[in-house]
Design an enzyme around this catalytic site. Structure first.
Site, mmCIF file in Angstrom:
data_model
loop_
_atom_site.group_PDB
_atom_site.id
_atom_site.type_symbol
_atom_site.label_atom_id
_atom_site.label_comp_id
_atom_site.label_asym_id
_atom_site.label_seq_id
_atom_site.Cartn_x
_atom_site.Cartn_y
_atom_site.Cartn_z
ATOM 1 N N CYS A 114 78.776 3.605 62.559
ATOM 2 C CA CYS A 114 77.568 3.891 62.000
ATOM 3 C C CYS A 114 76.611 4.581 63.061
ATOM 4 C CB CYS A 114 77.177 2.951 60.923
ATOM 5 S SG CYS A 114 78.023 2.407 59.749
ATOM 6 N N HIS A 247 69.267 4.247 60.848
ATOM 7 C CA HIS A 247 70.802 4.095 60.113
ATOM 8 C C HIS A 247 70.227 3.555 58.652
ATOM 9 C CE1 HIS A 247 74.616 3.633 58.887
ATOM 10 N NE2 HIS A 247 74.578 2.459 59.310
ATOM 11 N N ASN A 277 75.130 3.583 52.263
ATOM 12 C CA ASN A 277 75.288 3.918 53.871
ATOM 13 C C ASN A 277 76.326 4.871 53.883
ATOM 14 O OD1 ASN A 277 76.491 3.317 56.374
ATOM 15 N ND2 ASN A 277 76.531 1.161 56.234
HETATM 16 N N1 COA Z 1 77.801 -8.241 43.223
HETATM 17 C C1 COA Z 1 77.586 -9.497 42.918
HETATM 18 N N2 COA Z 1 77.612 -10.441 43.691
HETATM 19 C C2 COA Z 1 78.205 -10.405 44.929
HETATM 20 C C3 COA Z 1 78.424 -9.090 45.488
HETATM 21 C C4 COA Z 1 78.305 -8.156 44.430
HETATM 22 N N3 COA Z 1 78.502 -6.812 44.774
HETATM 23 N N4 COA Z 1 79.022 -9.158 46.658
HETATM 24 C C5 COA Z 1 78.991 -10.625 46.994
HETATM 25 N N5 COA Z 1 78.540 -11.051 46.088
HETATM 26 C C6 COA Z 1 78.175 -12.899 45.876
HETATM 27 C C7 COA Z 1 79.100 -13.525 46.864
HETATM 28 O O1 COA Z 1 80.509 -13.499 46.314
HETATM 29 C C8 COA Z 1 78.352 -14.551 46.850
HETATM 30 O O2 COA Z 1 78.560 -15.406 45.903
HETATM 31 P P1 COA Z 1 78.658 -17.170 46.189
HETATM 32 O O3 COA Z 1 77.568 -17.611 46.379
HETATM 33 O O4 COA Z 1 79.227 -17.717 44.842
HETATM 34 O O5 COA Z 1 79.869 -17.257 47.235
HETATM 35 C C9 COA Z 1 77.036 -14.031 46.787
HETATM 36 O O6 COA Z 1 77.019 -12.951 46.101
HETATM 37 C C10 COA Z 1 75.882 -14.108 48.067
HETATM 38 O O7 COA Z 1 76.947 -13.563 48.983
HETATM 39 P P2 COA Z 1 76.310 -13.224 50.558
HETATM 40 O O8 COA Z 1 77.406 -12.312 51.309
HETATM 41 O O9 COA Z 1 75.833 -14.264 50.980
HETATM 42 O O10 COA Z 1 74.962 -12.149 50.200
HETATM 43 P P3 COA Z 1 73.899 -11.716 51.122
HETATM 44 O O11 COA Z 1 72.598 -12.008 50.688
HETATM 45 O O12 COA Z 1 74.198 -12.036 52.502
HETATM 46 O O13 COA Z 1 74.152 -9.986 50.941
HETATM 47 C C11 COA Z 1 75.256 -8.097 52.087
HETATM 48 C C12 COA Z 1 75.392 -9.398 51.272
HETATM 49 C C13 COA Z 1 76.584 -7.505 52.254
HETATM 50 C C14 COA Z 1 74.233 -7.156 50.981
HETATM 51 C C15 COA Z 1 74.487 -8.662 53.500
HETATM 52 O O14 COA Z 1 75.028 -9.472 53.921
HETATM 53 C C16 COA Z 1 74.228 -7.227 53.974
HETATM 54 O O15 COA Z 1 73.497 -6.374 53.746
HETATM 55 N N6 COA Z 1 75.065 -7.459 55.558
HETATM 56 C C17 COA Z 1 74.963 -6.309 56.347
HETATM 57 C C18 COA Z 1 75.902 -5.279 55.848
HETATM 58 C C19 COA Z 1 75.986 -3.766 56.328
HETATM 59 O O16 COA Z 1 74.739 -3.445 56.457
HETATM 60 N N7 COA Z 1 77.009 -3.422 56.898
HETATM 61 C C20 COA Z 1 77.047 -2.214 57.552
HETATM 62 C C21 COA Z 1 76.442 -2.214 58.955
HETATM 63 S S1 COA Z 1 76.398 -0.506 59.768
#
Ligand code: COA
Length: 320
Positions: A114, A247, A277
């Site tokens: 990215c 980004h 993204n």
């Molecule tokens: N829909 C519904 N629930 C989902 C889900 C989805 N698409 N994806 C994950 N969950 C669930 C998980 O299983 C978890 O459930 P649990 O609590 O029962 O275990 C819950 O939602 C919370 O998951 P978590 O990973 O803690 O959520 P979060 O608030 O951290 O958000 C992201 C997840 C991925 C959105 C966040 O971590 C993020 O944006 N990270 C950066 C990712 C990124 O930008 N990557 C590219 C960089 S270039």
């Protein structure tokens, strides 16, 4: 003192739109969850027949047109992509051929996931400032949908396809003021598509795997650091920045960065809601969209910054 300057932009998004509501029918998720966690509403998905070089071709044609040059005036082609058409030749070489550039100019890919466009822009800037080339075509293009596991809700809701391109020219007035590139390969396990081709087979998973929480924390930290570094290098403070073009991974990461820089969100270009993204394509897509909306005025200061798998991160500070 010689600078390089963006003189044209272009972008392309595949026609097919995949909304959060569409995803509700594919995995156990909801529009509400996706939107509140990421700011994404929809993303574009390429047809099976569309390759990274095809998306790049459309974006490049638009950038060439907006720069008012002929394709044959381009003497350097750099493509940033994580989803190349094939192992080789490079997507840049394929793009050069599709554009009909017959001057044997160098064409190569840059892989920094990215952060790829920031790396590619910085590379082109070095070449142009040295006086070696006259017109660089710098592209970010991705068909990330090909390396997404569409049964994995933790990743499939985040990504989209698209391409963005710029034409860069040497200039006596700024231009790109400075570029700042970094990587810490020890973070490689938190964001990867580890599959490799071996003896005609793919070994390991070819799909994106990610520790979302870990990526989130690293991203917010390194983006703040590199923004500070870019401003310090130019003796600037946040009040000197007219536009942040980040980004587009997640609105929460973008807002956290803007807050740390004390930048009002109306000075931040946001496209993540409509594009998701798009990895290396996200910054040039955002740049082109805002440029075409007439949001940037000549002489304004833009801070471009990105973070991605590697982990890689970087920033480019420029005058529009
Ligand atoms: N829909 C519904 N629930 C989902 C889900 C989805 N698409 N994806 C994950 N969950 C669930 C998980 O299983 C978890 O459930 P649990 O609590 O029962 O275990 C819950 O939602 C919370 O998951 P978590 O990973 O803690 O959520 P979060 O608030 O951290 O958000 C992201 C997840 C991925 C959105 C966040 O971590 C993020 O944006 N990270 C950066 C990712 C990124 O930008 N990557 C590219 C960089 S270039």
């Amino acid at each position: 003192m010689m600078y390089s300057r963006i003189v044209g932009t272009g972008s392309y998004l595949p026609e097919r739109i995949l909304s959060n509501h569409d995803l509700e029918g594919m995995v156990d998720t909801s529009h509400e969850w996706i939107f509140t966690r990421t700011g994404i509403i929809e993303r574009h998905i390429a047809d099976e027949s569309e390759l990274a070089s095809d998306l790049a071709l459309q974006a490049s044609r638009r950038a060439i047109e907006s720069a008012g040059i002929g394709a044959d005036e381009i003497d350097l082609v750099i493509v940033a992509t994580t989803t190349p058409d094939m192992l080789f030749p490079s997507t840049a070489a394929l793009l050069q051929s599709k554009l009909g550039i017959k001057n044997n100019c160098p064409a190569f890919d840059v892989q920094a996931v990215c952060t790829g466009f920031i790396y590619a822009l910085s590379t082109a800037d070095c070449y142009l400032r040295s006086g070696k080339y006259r017109h660089a075509l710098v592209v970010g293009t991705e068909v990330l949908s090909r390396i997404i596991d569409w049964t994995d809700r933790s990743t499939c809701v985040l990504f989209g396809d698209g391409a963005g391109a710029v034409i860069l020219k040497p200039s006596v007035s700024p231009g790109i003021l400075s570029c700042h590139l970094h990587a810490d390969g020890s973070y490689n396990p938190i964001l990867a598509a580890p599959g490799r081709v071996c003896n005609g087979q793919i070994q390991g998973s070819p799909f994106v795997s990610m520790n979302g929480n870990a990526v989130f924390k690293v991203a917010v930290n390194v983006l703040e650091q590199v923004a500070e570094e870019a401003m310090l290098a130019n003796k600037m403070s946040p009040s000197d920045i007219d536009w942040l073009v980040p980004h587009q991974a997640n609105i929460r990461i973008i807002e956290a960065t803007a807050k740390k820089l004390s930048l009002n969100m109306d000075r931040v270009v946001v496209t993540v809601d409509r594009h998701g993204n798009t990895s290396a394509a996200s910054i040039p897509l955002a740049l082109d969209q805002a440029a075409r909306e007439g949001r940037f005025r000549e002489g304004e200061t833009l801070l471009l910054e990105g973070v991605g798998g590697g982990i890689t991160w970087g920033a480019v500070l420029l005058k529009w």
